[in-house]
Structures are given as structure tokens and as C-alpha cells.
Design an enzyme around this catalytic site. Structure first.
Site, PDB file in Angstrom:
ATOM      1  N   HIS A  61       0.681  -1.359   0.108  1.00 51.15           N
ATOM      2  CA  HIS A  61       0.019   0.047   0.133  1.00 51.15           C
ATOM      3  C   HIS A  61       0.775   1.318   0.038  1.00 51.15           C
ATOM      4  O   HIS A  61       0.568   2.189  -0.823  1.00 51.15           O
ATOM      5  CB  HIS A  61      -0.991   0.139   1.129  1.00 51.15           C
ATOM      6  CG  HIS A  61      -2.516  -0.168   0.885  1.00 51.15           C
ATOM      7  ND1 HIS A  61      -3.045   1.243   0.543  1.00 51.15           N
ATOM      8  CD2 HIS A  61      -3.143  -1.166   0.034  1.00 51.15           C
ATOM      9  CE1 HIS A  61      -4.230   0.894   0.136  1.00 51.15           C
ATOM     10  NE2 HIS A  61      -4.201  -0.534  -0.391  1.00 51.15           N
ATOM     11  N   GLU A  79     -10.144  -9.971 -10.180  1.00 52.86           N
ATOM     12  CA  GLU A  79      -8.736  -9.979  -9.642  1.00 52.86           C
ATOM     13  C   GLU A  79      -8.482 -11.575  -8.952  1.00 52.86           C
ATOM     14  O   GLU A  79      -7.529 -11.618  -8.309  1.00 52.86           O
ATOM     15  CB  GLU A  79      -8.526  -8.675  -8.737  1.00 52.86           C
ATOM     16  CG  GLU A  79      -9.624  -8.522  -7.640  1.00 52.86           C
ATOM     17  CD  GLU A  79      -9.245  -7.534  -6.914  1.00 52.86           C
ATOM     18  OE1 GLU A  79      -8.269  -6.965  -6.911  1.00 52.86           O
ATOM     19  OE2 GLU A  79     -10.040  -7.099  -5.815  1.00 52.86           O
ATOM     20  N   ASP A 130      -3.725  -8.225  -8.116  1.00 56.79           N
ATOM     21  CA  ASP A 130      -4.054  -9.329  -7.427  1.00 56.79           C
ATOM     22  C   ASP A 130      -4.317 -10.507  -8.203  1.00 56.79           C
ATOM     23  O   ASP A 130      -3.805 -11.533  -7.974  1.00 56.79           O
ATOM     24  CB  ASP A 130      -5.331  -9.065  -6.666  1.00 56.79           C
ATOM     25  CG  ASP A 130      -5.070  -8.633  -5.334  1.00 56.79           C
ATOM     26  OD1 ASP A 130      -4.239  -8.940  -4.573  1.00 56.79           O
ATOM     27  OD2 ASP A 130      -5.989  -7.546  -4.845  1.00 56.79           O
ATOM     28  N   CYS A 174      -7.474  -1.504 -13.758  1.00 55.34           N
ATOM     29  CA  CYS A 174      -7.018  -0.518 -12.740  1.00 55.34           C
ATOM     30  C   CYS A 174      -5.763  -1.008 -12.029  1.00 55.34           C
ATOM     31  O   CYS A 174      -5.428  -0.497 -10.898  1.00 55.34           O
ATOM     32  CB  CYS A 174      -8.356  -0.184 -11.833  1.00 55.34           C
ATOM     33  SG  CYS A 174      -8.726  -1.541 -10.909  1.00 55.34           S
TER      34      CYS A 174
END
Ligand code: PEP
Ligand code: MG
Length: 767
Positions: free
Chosen positions: A364, A605, A629, A676
Site C-alpha cells: 500500500h 482479480e 491481485d 486498474c
């Protein structure tokens, strides 16, 4: 054997420097194996020679004097073969080399094992014996191999420390050495390292000298007194509830805090010129090692008490310290594990680079760094973090490497790259209001991924056509409790307003896996296959409903909201979510809000979703691929584990095949499909995705101008041919090279990596 090994590793870990570590190794191994000689040779990267660094049994004066060429002698043979060599009569071996200065002729049997760290040979560990009849047996060989494997990391670490201080193994000035991690956010930064660390963690306290000895002593005494008072207070509060023998525990603590005990030793080290926190760390670690080595279980347990006491004193020493941290104008933030909050501490405009030991390119914090445009290197597992404080650092976020205390030549080289980047970005500003369209008229929407308001501001200035992914967990992560509906509404409104009338796609809370909320901890053995994304929020409808309500209310009068569901692996999850969204929609309208039903989409994902595109598309308005992912799950490679970062490859043929299939299946039922994940922001990846037919590409703001300029310069037919060619290939690396070559031929070599080839000259060594 295990206990010998454990205590050896502990001792070596506690050594002050590489030399002490090596001396401990040779002396303990010689004793444990009952052999006459144990020596360690390390490969000096500067000269590419093995240097005798420590010995027990050979002449001590030979240390640092004797060296062998890379493939010279038995030591060189062990290193080049990368496996143990066990000889009963070493002198009769054709590769035997004789060094009179070691006194070696007296020894006949030889066992050498390589010391290898991350595929790199660091050196060779050797034991020798006078009698040829004493051939080292299999058990001894296995022992030495185990010792060497355990120590490789420690040696790599100490070696790195030397490189940071600018000294090579031989004590001469070191050449520029790179420390390799994983690219976190592209770009190059030159600045000063500021090490930040979680409070009260002794292990990560940096070693720093002090000139203010009296000041440090006073700070330390005050901290010890404060801890003493804390303990007395706790003891008296608990006096009525504890039996006398339990209360005695507090007396042990207080005795340890007596002047002759731990504080006395810490004070002595401070007087030697070490700052209070560093002195405390050294003494506590020494006590802990001492207690842990004891055979008596009761005494072993005291190690826990000492560690606890150390932490208590440290937390008093650190009180308010983070607040007083002085951030230089060009701060490179360095930490074991960077957190979004740490980024927020640096005054505006002063953060130029980030370095994190833990995490990988899709952690993150790396995603945030990309959003903020701060060059970042993650996963520098072997770097001695504490040594980087105050050092000049070069952060190469393209290659995932850093340099400490660089030479002036290297600094000038990287400064030129920084200047070139600035120029490139300025040159792309003219594209801001131009459409993203190929030369043969194929239009693709370029959207941005956001999380913070900073992203929004940057995105607008880069010409984004909307938000393809607003990671709603980001505002959740920077709070210390769940944000209220009203707070959420304000965050969401900002994003919606900034882009209206263009679409803003808000993803419902995607926590779990690597995205943790401190106030909602999820402890799992295997978090990426566990409770994450939609699984959490469907189990907690109170979180989901409040969030959707906040989104819908925030969209009033704007009507540009789209809602996206993360981690969908079952059709039922989509149906349940839709049911809840409809319910909130009707409730909010009944409350009098004039809102429209937003479009709802799902993220693809999880591999299961790849095979149910039609079923998913029948139920929603759009699909968006989360390639980060999807790559992780298709390849079974943890996206945050630097050890397997080399295997995480979005150009893997399996990933590309899945992406082709998703686009075809979605279009077959007439639904738009976007992407994305990070692949969309990679110029080469974007070309392939455009060729596959993806309707929109959503990426971090910094990548957008480059992607736009590449797409605007090529024809779709050309990109489709490139796609067709690479789909025939079976290696991710070959595919990547092919795409890079195509980009280069099309005149976009600079987008790949400014000056890549020439920087390699400076960066031959990986730790
Ligand atoms: C993805 O997985 O590709 C994605 C965009 O979501 P995140 O990176 O937030 O998991
Ligand atoms: Mg994801």
C-alpha cells in the site's frame, strides 16, 4: 547441534562489526567441530579476490594479507563450484595452493563450504585438520553447510554496513555499491536519509554517537526514574490482588533498575560517546543474550523481563522525539516498514524519496508513493537501516536500488537523470487536453487511481478523464477508528466534485491481505487467501451499508458515482452486494435525497472470476481488472514478498492470456471492461491492453502523460500485431524485452528507464 547453532547465530548477530562476527564464527566452529583450523575467506567485490578474514589455527598475521584470485586454489574452487569440497589429502589436489605465511603445510584434510546469500557467493568457510586419517565425515559436512547458510545473511548485512560507511573489506575506500530491492515508485531522488522507526522498538534503534554526554545522561536518568515510578505505582495498585511471591516480580524489576545494574552499564556506554537510546539497546541486547544462553529455565525467562524493561525505558526516552525530528529539505524517509502516517509527518515539499525494508512494489505504501510521485524502493531486506540515518542517499525507483554516500561521479550521473525526467514531464504537459487516441482513431479512456486528495489534484493537472479506482480504504487507513458516515461523505464528495461530470469509480472497502486497519486487526495464517475485500464487508453489513450510504449521499447533484466491488470470487457475492446497494439507494431516496442509481461493477482479480466473466457481466454495468491481485493469484506469488518479487510478472504469458480472455468475454456480452492494476500505467503494458480492446486504463497520475503520449503515437493495428507476436512467446522476460524493443523502436526508449545501461556500470553489486 541445533543449540550450538542457535547460540552461534545469536552471538554473531550481537557482534559490533563484521570482524567481530567473523572472529566469533571461526572460534566457535573450530571448537564445536573439534578441528584444528577454521578460517573464513570473503570475496572482496572491489578486487574479486578471496581474502582471509579470520582464522583459528592458521597464523593470525596472515589475516588480511593472504588472498586468492576468484578461481584460485581450493577456496576458489569451492566458490566457483558453489558446493562443498571435502578432501582427505588436500595438498595432493591439483588446485591446492600453498601459502607459507599461513603455516598451512601442516594441515592435510580440508573441508570448504561456500557462503551464499541470494545466489551470490560471499565467501568460503574452511576447516582443516593435520591428520589425513581424519577425513571430515558427512555429519560434519552437513553441520558446516548449515552454519554457512545461517551466517550468510549476517555476513551480507555486515558487509553492507561497511559499504555504507564507505569502507571496503580491506579497509580501503569502497566504490559505489548498490543495495537492491524492488521498484516501488518510479523516479530518481537524491537526498538525506532520515530513519524513522516504530516507537519503543529496541531492535530498530539506530547507532548514533553523541557529543552531548551530560545531556544524554540526564535524559537517561530521567527515563529510568520515570520507569521506576511507573513500576512502583503498578506494584502498589496491585498489592491487594497479588500474593507476596507474585509481588516479588516487581522487586526483581526494581533491582534491575538499580544504579549498579543495567543503568550503570548504560551510563558507562553513554560516557564512551554513544547516545542514550543506542547505549540502552546495546546493554539490553547483551543482557538478553546472556540470559538466553543460560541452561536454567528460570534465568532464561529473565531475558523477557530485561527486554520489557528496556522497552519501557526506551519509550520514555522517545517521548515526543518523533515530533522533534528535523526533516532536511530533501528528505529520504527510511524505515523497516513505512506507514502512510510516517509519510504524513514530513513537512510539505520536503519528501523526495522513500526506502522500506519490508513490502514490495504493490504494498500500500508503494501505491501511495506512486500517487504522490515520490521515488521509492521497497523490500531492501538486507540493508542495515540504522546506518542510513543522515547519509546522502540516491533512490533509484526505476531499478529498485539505492546507493549510500555516493561518489561525486555517481551523484552527477543521477542528477542528470533527475533533470532529464523533469524535462520529459514538462514536455508532456502539452498533451493534457488532447484525447488519448491512436493514430488510426481508436479511443481509450485514461483514468486515475486515487486514495488521497493529493492524487486528485495531481490527476487533474495531468488530464485524467475520471477516476477508475478510488481506494476507499486509504482514508480508513489514516484514521484510528472507522470514519463516521458524515466523515466518509466528506471524503467522497471531494473526489466526486473534483471530477464531475466525469465518472468516479469508488471501490467498497478492500481490507485484509496486506491492507490493515490498526483498529480492525485481522490475524490470519494466510491473509491473501483469507478474509479480505467483499468477504469482510458482506460479513459486516453495518460497514458496507454505511459506506454505500455515504457514497450515495455524497453523489447528490453530481451523479457521477460508480460503485465497484473488490475480490469477487462468487456470483452470490455480487447478488448480495447489489441487494444491499439497492436497499440503501431506496432508503436514501426516501430520506429525500435526489440521487441516481449509480452504475455498479466488479473487479476481476481472482482467477475464478476470469472464468465467469459472462455471468458477472450479466449482473453488473462494467468490469475492471485488478491486475495486481490477478497476477499474484494466477502465479501464486505474494505481491509483497521481496524474495519472490522476481517471479511476480504481469507480462507472464498466463496473465496475458487471462487478460485477453476477459476483454473478449466482456465485450461478447456488450459490457465495458477496464483495468486498474499497475500494468495499465506501464507504457508497454498499456499498449498491449489497448490492443486487447480494454476500454479504459486506470493508473497513477504520474504515469498518465507517458501512457497517453505512447498511445497517441502508434496505430492500433501496429499494437495488435505486437500483441499477436508476444502471445506466441512463453517467457515473461522475453515478452518484456520484445515490448521494450518495440517501444524503443517507436522512439520511447526514454520511458523505459533513463540512462539504464550506463547506470549498470555503477551498480554491479547486489546485496
Ligand atoms: C489490483 O489488485 O490490481 C487492484 C487494483 O487493487 P489493489 O491493488 O488495491 O489490491
Ligand atoms: Mg486488488
Amino acid at each position: 547441534m541445533l543449540s550450538i547453532l542457535r547460540s552461534l547465530v545469536q552471538e554473531v548477530n550481537g557482534a559490533r562489526d563484521l570482524q567481530e562476527a567473523l572472529d566469533i564464527i571461526v572460534s566457535r566452529v573450530q571448537k564445536a567441530m573439534g578441528t584444528e583450523v577454521c578460517s573464513v575467506y570473503l570475496l572482496d567485490p572491489a578486487t574479486n579476490r578471496y581474502i582471509l578474514m579470520a582464522t583459528e589455527g592458521l597464523y593470525r598475521k596472515a589475516v588480511g594479507q593472504v588472498s586468492l584470485g576468484y578461481s584460485e586454489g581450493l577456496v576458489g574452487l569451492v566458490g566457483s563450484r558453489e558446493e562443498p569440497i571435502n578432501l582427505e589429502d588436500a595438498p595432493s589436489h591439483p588446485r591446492y595452493r600453498y601459502f607459507p605465511e599461513t603455516g598451512e603445510e601442516r594441515f592435510r584434510s580440508f573441508l570448504g563450504v561456500p557462503i551464499i546469500h541470494h545466489r551470490r557467493v560471499l565467501g568460503v568457510l574452511v576447516v582443516q585438520q593435520r591428520e589425513s586419517s581424519r577425513c571430515f565425515d558427512e555429519g560434519e559436512e552437513a553441520f558446516l553447510v548449515t552454519v554457512s547458510a545461517q551466517l550468510a545473511g549476517v555476513i551480507a548485512h555486515s558487509e553492507a554496513t561497511g559499504a555504507i560507511s564507505g569502507m571496503s573489506l580491506t579497509g580501503e575506500e569502497a566504490r559505489d555499491v548498490s543495495f537492491n530491492g524492488v521498484p516501488g515508485a518510479p523516479g530518481v531522488a537524491i537526498g538525506s536519509g532520515v530513519v524513522v522507526y516504530p516507537a519503543a522498538d529496541l531492535d530498530v534503534v539506530p547507532e548514533k554517537p553523541t557529543e552531548d554526554i551530560d545531556g544524554e545522561l540526564a535524559l537517561f536518568r530521567a527515563a529510568v526514574n520515570a520507569v521506576r515510578e511507573d513500576i512502583e505505582r503498578v506494584a502498589s495498585r496491585l498489592a491487594s490482588q497479588l500474593r507476596p511471591e507474585e509481588q516479588a516480580l516487581f522487586d526483581v524489576y526494581l533491582r534491575m533498575l538499580g544504579d549498579e545494574a543495567l543503568p550503570g552499564e548504560v551510563a558507562n556506554r553513554i560516557r564512551e560517546g554513544i547516545w542514550a537510546q543506542g547505549a540502552l539497546k546495546q546493554v539490553v541486547q547483551q543482557y538478553v543474550r546472556h540470559f538466553e544462553r543460560m541452561d536454567d529455565h528460570y534465568l532464561q525467562e529473565r531475558a523477557v523481563d530485561v527486554r520489557d524493561l528496556g522497552r519501557r525505558v526506551l519509550s520514555h526516552l522517545q517521548e515526543g522525539e518523533q515530533k522533534h525530528l528535523i526533516y532536511p529539505e530533501r528528505t529520504v524517509l527510511v524505515s523497516e516498514e513505512l506507514t502512510p502516517a510516517m509519510l504524513g509527518e514530513v513537512p510539505k515539499g520536503q519528501l523526495v524519496g522513500l526506502v522500506s525494508v519490508k513490502g514490495s512494489s504493490n504494498s500500500h505504501v508503494a501505491i501511495l508513493a506512486r500517487a504522490m510521485g515520490v521515488p521509492t524502493v521497497m523490500g531492501l531486506v538486507d540493508i542495515p537501516v540504522n546506518q542510513l540515518d543522515g547519509k546522502e542517499l540516491i533512490v533509484d525507483g526505476f531499478e529498485g536500488q539505492i546507493f549510500a554516500s555516493p561518489s561525486s561521479d555517481l551523484r552527477a550521473f543521477y542528477q542528470a537523470i533527475c533533470d532529464e525526467e523533469d524535462e520529459l514531464i514538462k514536455g508532456l504537459e502539452v498533451l493534457r487536453d488532447k484525447p488519448c487516441e491512436t493514430t488510426d482513431g481508436h479511443r481509450v479512456s485514461l483514468l486515475v487511481n486515487t486514495g488521497l486528495m493529493t492524487d486528485v489534484v495531481r490527476s487533474l493537472s495531468h488530464g485524467a478523464e475520471g477516476i477508475g479506482l478510488y481506494r476507499t480504504e486509504v482514508p480508513f487507513m489514516i484514521k484510528d477508528r472507522f470514519p463516521s458516515e458524515q466523515e466518509q461523505r466528506e471524503y467522497y464528495r471531494e473526489q466526486l466534485e473534483a471530477f464531475a461530470p466525469n465518472p468516479v469509480t469508488m471501490r467498497t472497502l478492500d481490507i485484509g491481505g496486506d491492507k490493515a486497519l490498526t483498529y480492525f486487526p485481522i490475524q490470519e495464517e494466510n491473509p491473501f487467501l483469507g478474509w479480505r475485500g467483499i468477504r469482510v464487508t458482506l460479513d459486516h453489513p453495518e460497514i458496507f451499508l454505511v459506506q454505500v450510504r455515504a457514497m450515495l449521499k455524497a453523489s447528490e447533484g453530481l451523479n457521477n458515482l460508480q460503485i465497484m466491488l473488490p475480490m469477487i470470487s462468487n456470483i452470490s457475492e455480487v447478488e448480495e452486494s447489489l441487494h444491499l446497494i439497492y436497499r440503501v439507494y431506496h432508503e436514501v431516496r426516501e430520506e429525500g435525497y435526489d440521487i441516481h442509481m449509480p452504475k455498479v461493477g466488479v473487479m476481476v482479480e481472482v482467477p475464478a472470476a476470469v472464468y465467469q466473466i459472462r455471468e458477472l457481466a450479466d449482473r453488473v454495468d462494467f468490469l475492471s481488472v485488478g491486475s495486481n491481485d490477478l497476477t499474484q493469484y494466477l502465479l501464486a506469488v505474494d505481491r509483497n514478498n521481496p524474495r519472490v518479487a522476481q517471479l511476480y510478472h504481469s507480462y507472464h504469458p498466463a496473465v496475458l492470456q487471462a487478460l485477453v480472455r476477459i476483454a473478449q468475454d466482456a465485450h461478447a456480452v456488450g459490457k465495458p471492461v477496464g483495468i486498474c492494476g499497475e500494468l495499465a500505467g506501464d507504457p508497454g503494458g498499456a499498449l498491449l491492453l489497448m490492443a486487447m480492446g480494454y476500454d479504459s486504463l486506470s493508473m497513477n497520475a504520474a504515469s498518465l502523460p507517458k501512457v497517453k503520449s505512447v498511445i497517441r503515437s502508434v496505430g492500433r493495428e501496429w499494437a495488435m500485431q505486437l500483441l499477436e507476436d508476444v502471445l506466441l512467446l512463453d517467457s515473461p522476460h522475453v515478452i518484456k524485452s520484445c515490448v521494450d524493443l518495440a517501444l524503443r523502436n517507436a522512439g520511447f526508449g526514454r520511458y523505459l528507464r533513463p540512462g539504464k545501461t550506463s547506470s549498470a556500470a555503477f551498480a554491479e553489486q547486489a546485496v
